[in-house]
Design an enzyme around this catalytic site. Structure first.
Site, PDB file in Angstrom:
ATOM      1  N   TRP A   1     -21.577  16.001   9.111  1.00  0.00           N
ATOM      2  CA  TRP A   1     -20.489  15.616   8.214  1.00  0.00           C
ATOM      3  C   TRP A   1     -20.569  16.392   6.905  1.00  0.00           C
ATOM      4  O   TRP A   1     -21.634  16.511   6.299  1.00  0.00           O
ATOM      5  CB  TRP A   1     -20.561  14.120   7.883  1.00  0.00           C
ATOM      6  CG  TRP A   1     -20.108  13.235   9.002  1.00  0.00           C
ATOM      7  CD1 TRP A   1     -19.785  13.605  10.274  1.00  0.00           C
ATOM      8  CD2 TRP A   1     -19.922  11.817   8.944  1.00  0.00           C
ATOM      9  NE1 TRP A   1     -19.415  12.524  11.018  1.00  0.00           N
ATOM     10  CE2 TRP A   1     -19.483  11.405  10.236  1.00  0.00           C
ATOM     11  CE3 TRP A   1     -20.065  10.854   7.950  1.00  0.00           C
ATOM     12  CZ2 TRP A   1     -19.202  10.081  10.536  1.00  0.00           C
ATOM     13  CZ3 TRP A   1     -19.791   9.529   8.249  1.00  0.00           C
ATOM     14  CH2 TRP A   1     -19.361   9.148   9.543  1.00  0.00           C
TER      15      TRP A   1
ATOM     16  N   GLU B   1      -5.740  -3.771  -1.533  1.00  0.00           N
ATOM     17  CA  GLU B   1      -6.232  -4.918  -0.766  1.00  0.00           C
ATOM     18  C   GLU B   1      -7.307  -5.729  -1.499  1.00  0.00           C
ATOM     19  O   GLU B   1      -7.738  -6.776  -1.021  1.00  0.00           O
ATOM     20  CB  GLU B   1      -6.806  -4.440   0.584  1.00  0.00           C
ATOM     21  CG  GLU B   1      -5.746  -4.000   1.594  1.00  0.00           C
ATOM     22  CD  GLU B   1      -5.347  -2.525   1.424  1.00  0.00           C
ATOM     23  OE1 GLU B   1      -5.653  -1.939   0.369  1.00  0.00           O
ATOM     24  OE2 GLU B   1      -4.731  -1.978   2.353  1.00  0.00           O
TER      25      GLU B   1
ATOM     26  N   LYS C   1     -15.853  17.092   9.977  1.00  0.00           N
ATOM     27  CA  LYS C   1     -16.891  17.084  11.001  1.00  0.00           C
ATOM     28  C   LYS C   1     -17.114  18.504  11.502  1.00  0.00           C
ATOM     29  O   LYS C   1     -16.361  19.020  12.318  1.00  0.00           O
ATOM     30  CB  LYS C   1     -16.491  16.155  12.147  1.00  0.00           C
ATOM     31  CG  LYS C   1     -16.627  14.684  11.745  1.00  0.00           C
ATOM     32  CD  LYS C   1     -15.777  13.765  12.606  1.00  0.00           C
ATOM     33  CE  LYS C   1     -15.694  12.386  11.954  1.00  0.00           C
ATOM     34  NZ  LYS C   1     -14.461  11.660  12.293  1.00  0.00           N
TER      35      LYS C   1
ATOM     36  N   THR D   1       0.864  -1.178   0.000  1.00  0.00           N
ATOM     37  CA  THR D   1       0.000   0.000   0.000  1.00  0.00           C
ATOM     38  C   THR D   1       0.901   1.229   0.000  1.00  0.00           C
ATOM     39  O   THR D   1       2.058   1.161   0.414  1.00  0.00           O
ATOM     40  CB  THR D   1      -0.878   0.028   1.274  1.00  0.00           C
ATOM     41  OG1 THR D   1      -0.004   0.054   2.403  1.00  0.00           O
ATOM     42  CG2 THR D   1      -1.748  -1.202   1.341  1.00  0.00           C
TER      43      THR D   1
END
Lengths: 538, 538
Positions: free
Chosen positions: A439, A325, A434, A180
């Site tokens: 949100w 992944e 936030k 990654t």
């Protein structure tokens, strides 16, 4: 029934027997174009497998590459994995320490690299604990052993006979080791099994996914070192599609040359590449004539980009989402009859604003903070969880699985799912802003701001605010010559967003990118960390 | 990577989540049309799985059906296999003794059957050793328990709740039990594993194979009881294609009604069905408007049929070859760019005269009498051998594998392979005609004779001859009203074949067919056994 193992070598053997005369064309690194067919490719892979054996590689060993999208790198995709070794495709765009870290973590004894990466290899060589053989992916004439004493790939192949018998082994054996990009902490290794790679290739080649036929000409512009270029090096030969490899040249002129000369029908890569390509087409008054589909992933597709491809050049844009992944394909934004019935405009709206739709082989669900599944209503967002036969179970050399008891892997994305299987990412968990307990989606804001005339790239990060906890800040990289100011941006945004989403600051600046072509929010957050510390509007 | 098992239930779950609103339409057996979508279908499958449990079916048990191409039969494809039982799809076209033999061999305790097969079931019931529960695939109103005291399928489902949790188990577990049609000896059982069925579905749905998308409307006219109707019940939902099930009505008018009303784009079946359909279209001056592709297998496709579909109705004919032992798909005659470059006429010639081309997942080779591999030159014929992840390893309840040490299965066909992966069957091993030490292909002769105007079906068998060992005899079934005689046939054949291939006799007669729609050569050989015993021309 026979329990024939699903091995990568079976794709190679199939392509050579059923599509032996179909071409592979590769741009060289300071070498002429390379052009051969799957039959000749298979012979070179056999020789390469033998050559790896000659320099001491055994089944199970890790072999590392630092290389671009070339035919030699492609040969190693099949040769190393086919003989039972594990190919670690190191990312040359990472920092030196990170590259060295991945090679050491992989315990590779062999490093094969492209000629123009010699300097990088020389720079990190002293850090490499296990590498004992350096191979330059080069012809004889241009071979430069450098301080590492590299041997030449072509020299190695020349002494080997063709006719390697690909061994049969457990399909769950590892084939690739991909790290990654490691925006936080050390890069983590993901081992792709033969089974996962073959199933991923079959799944992605379905007519309802990428839909390759023997008439397609596929040019992967995502990097071979980045999650195996979305598996295109496997899905294309599985269907007999011609492969075109752009080497290390992703500029507009170079890509257009290949698209036109080789009659490319299908290409794919991160948005950055296509931004450059569209600018080049526009500036040079050219258009792609054979291109039918562009698959874009890695970041959300700016709406203006999809619109330009479609309306100006007649090219369909397919958005995809996935991660290292997941090998990496998760979802593909393919149309449905139900959508089509709602008219082209609605259909395109959905296709362009969703990351994609469920494909066979990948299961998705969204969950709330308590881990309870949230409804598939296209509205309720939750943490996106994924599982399936090409999804990670455990990072390389870790002691613990990275999935829950039911094999669900937490993607770190916040998303919605709908009744037709469409998935829309509303944010990265760590990028969501936030503000006063509510949100704000940084991705939605970026997508909308990208549509403002003159904007080349738009990036939004949340920065600390004394009253609202966090507030959005917008960074705009403008097209050359664009006449943009804060008022113009706000005038564009206001009719399109809730008023409280309006960014507190707009900066005009270059937007930093990560090694994998994504907006580097870590850098932006650090830079603008304190810009609202005295409060201000919201 | 996760080692998620490949299970049939994953196809069902996928279709319900990603294509939940896509339709399934089924003609009923003396019932109205049935129409629902994949979401509702999945719920019915869950109930059916529960119902099977209620009547005592446990994982691993065999469950038999005697049923046509209907939605209830399709539900059992998913319900029985999904719960871990093995579905034995008995063939109602076999002789009573053979049907009873397969049910006893399978040791099925449950038999589910269509209403119009009650008489058959009553007839064989006394021979069935293990069956303890008879279920009629019927609604309540039309339920007729008969002498076997059958319970009704809808009555069983009504008392069950939805929401069955499909169990996770070994992907190598058996899902289907299909018996070969048994032209020699007792029928032999082939167990299809979950893994084989899922891989077969993925392989056959590839764009380079059947190439289904969510926009396709697929109508399987091969029988559900015959090698799972070529796997179409799995490949279609895997891609979100609409499914249309024709029940037991394969006549021209019934098929055309569905093709037009449901906008069928893709259908497939044995040549006999399409012969009837083309005659019906011609006689009724109708044409299919939505149909794009017809896949034909089971026997070689008569050239005239392919030509009519293509030139008169604009429908592409794809020839396929396979066997019960290969789940059943082996090869599909898909075009290639190399062929296309040679012009449409040449391309069609190749497509129409080859059984198909190598598809990913199936390996083919031809061998001579010593077992040595023969060249892939398109000329040299040899015994066709097959292997791969959906190929048989051992017949059900036999002690020995039916493949060699390298897993190659002898198909019993004589074939050529070429450098592009095209395969052409020149004969069945047992049908090839050995005339004076040379081979005559009965299939080639039949194909050519089928092209003669007025010929509906042409059959060729070798019969004993005192001088030449064997000589070909041609049996012609003419179209109604055709004015054909031996001289007309010979005049047609002579310019098209080697002179010594000319059949010694031509008979005008009905051509007998087997239960699976193939020419019954056993019957013909018996009938004409002695017709050349006194020698005669050659």
């Amino acid at each position: 029934m026979q329990t024939t193992p699903l091995q990568i070598s079976s794709i190679l053997k199939y392509a050579a027997l059923a599509h032996g005369r179909r071409e592979i064309v590769s741009r060289g690194i300071d070498e002429p174009f390379w052009r051969y067919d799957y039959a000749a490719f298979a012979v070179r892979c056999e020789k390469a497998a033998r050559a790896l054996g000659t320099i001491g590689v055994r089944p199970g060993d890790r072999v590392s590459t630092l290389a671009w999208n070339t035919h030699r790198h492609l040969e190693l995709f099949y040769a190393a994995t086919g003989m039972g070794a594990v190919l670690h495709t190191a990312n040359p765009r990472l920092f030196d320490e990170q590259i060295a870290y991945t090679l050491n973590h992989a315990e590779s004894a062999v490093l094969l690299f492209d000629r123009n990466l010699l300097e990088l290899v020389e720079r990190i060589a002293h850090r490499l604990i296990h590498v004992r053989t350096f191979v330059m992916l080069s012809d004889d004439a241009r071979l430069a052993p450098g301080k590492v004493g590299a041997v030449g790939y072509e020299a190695l192949l020349r002494t080997e006979a063709a006719g390697f018998e690909w061994p049969v082994f457990d399909e769950n054996a590892a084939a690739f080791l991909c790290y990654t990009s490691g925006t936080t902490g050390d890069p983590k290794g993901v081992l792709y099994s033969h089974r996962a790679v073959v199933l991923h290739a079959m799944g992605s080649a379905l007519a309802s996914a990428f839909g390759f036929t023997a008439f397609d000409v596929v040019m992967p512009c995502s990097s071979l070192y980045h999650a195996t270029a979305w598996g295109l090096p496997f899905a294309a030969p599985l269907c007999g599609a011609k492969l075109v490899l752009p080497g290390d040249r992703m500029d507009g002129a170079s890509l257009h040359e290949l698209i036109e000369d080789e009659a490319v029908t299908f290409t794919g890569g991160v948005p950055t590449i296509w931004t450059m390509y569209l600018v080049w087409l526009d500036e040079n008054d050219r258009r792609p004539t054979s291109l039918k589909r562009v698959v874009i992933g890695g970041s959300a597709v700016p709406r203006a980009m999809a619109k330009t491809f479609r309306e100006r050049y007649g090219v369909d844009v397919l958005q995809i989402w996935g991660m290292t992944e997941t090998c990496p394909l998760g979802v593909i934004a393919t149309p449905t009859p139900g959508l089509a019935e709602q008219g082209e405009e609605t259909a395109l709206e959905v296709i362009w604003t969703r990351q994609g739709r469920l494909q066979f082989g990948i299961e998705l669900k969204t969950v709330d903070d308590d881990g309870e599944q949230t409804p598939r209503d296209g509205e309720t967002s939750g943490t996106l969880m994924v599982r399936g036969p090409w999804t990670i179970q455990r990072y390389y050399r870790q002691d613990q699985d990275c999935v829950d008891a039911d094999h669900w892997f937490d993607t770190g994305d916040i998303a919605t799912l709908d009744a037709d299987g469409f998935m829309r990412i509303t944010d990265r968990k760590k990028d969501v802003i936030k503000s006063g307990g509510e949100w704000i989606s940084s991705i939605d804001l970026e997508n909308i701001a990208s549509g403002c005339p003159g904007v080349k790239v738009a990036a939004v990060v949340g920065v600390p605010h004394p009253k609202w906890d966090e507030r959005p800040v917008l960074v705009v990289e403008a097209h050359a010559g664009a006449n943009l100011d804060r008022a113009a941006i706000e005038a564009y945004l206001l009719p399109r967003i809730a008023k409280w989403w309006l960014p507190d600051r707009v900066f005009f600046d270059a937007v930093p990118m990560t090694a994998t072509g994504k907006i580097d929010k870590k850098v932006l957050r650090a830079k603008y960390q304190d810009c609202l510390s005295t409060g201000g509007r919201a």
